[in-house]
Write a protein that holds these residues in place. Sequence first.
Motif: not given
Length: 101
Positions: A63-74
């Motif tokens: 079982d793998t957990v996919q991590v999505t990167p969180q992009v924040t606005a500057p």
Amino acid sequence: MGELSGWHWLIVIGVFVLLFGARKLPDAARSLGRSTRILKAELRADDAAPSPVTPPAPVQPQDTVQVTPQVTAPAAAPASSQPAPQTAAGPATDPARTDAT
């Protein structure tokens, strides 16, 4: 015609003696004999004890957990209520402004 006669062998031996000298030929023959013995011993050792080869273990899916990167606005630059300073070369340029004045 394919075989070497006694005269041929004498000529070959004479050429070796002339090329390498009578002193170096016994050393060369001794070295060749040692090398041959070592080679034969290594070949016998490899044949007598073959290395065990084990097949690789099958890979089980996990079982793998996919991590999505969180992009924040500057962060936006704070708006300044003061006008841009004037220099001797001319008015200061604001990189955020796109219109040319």
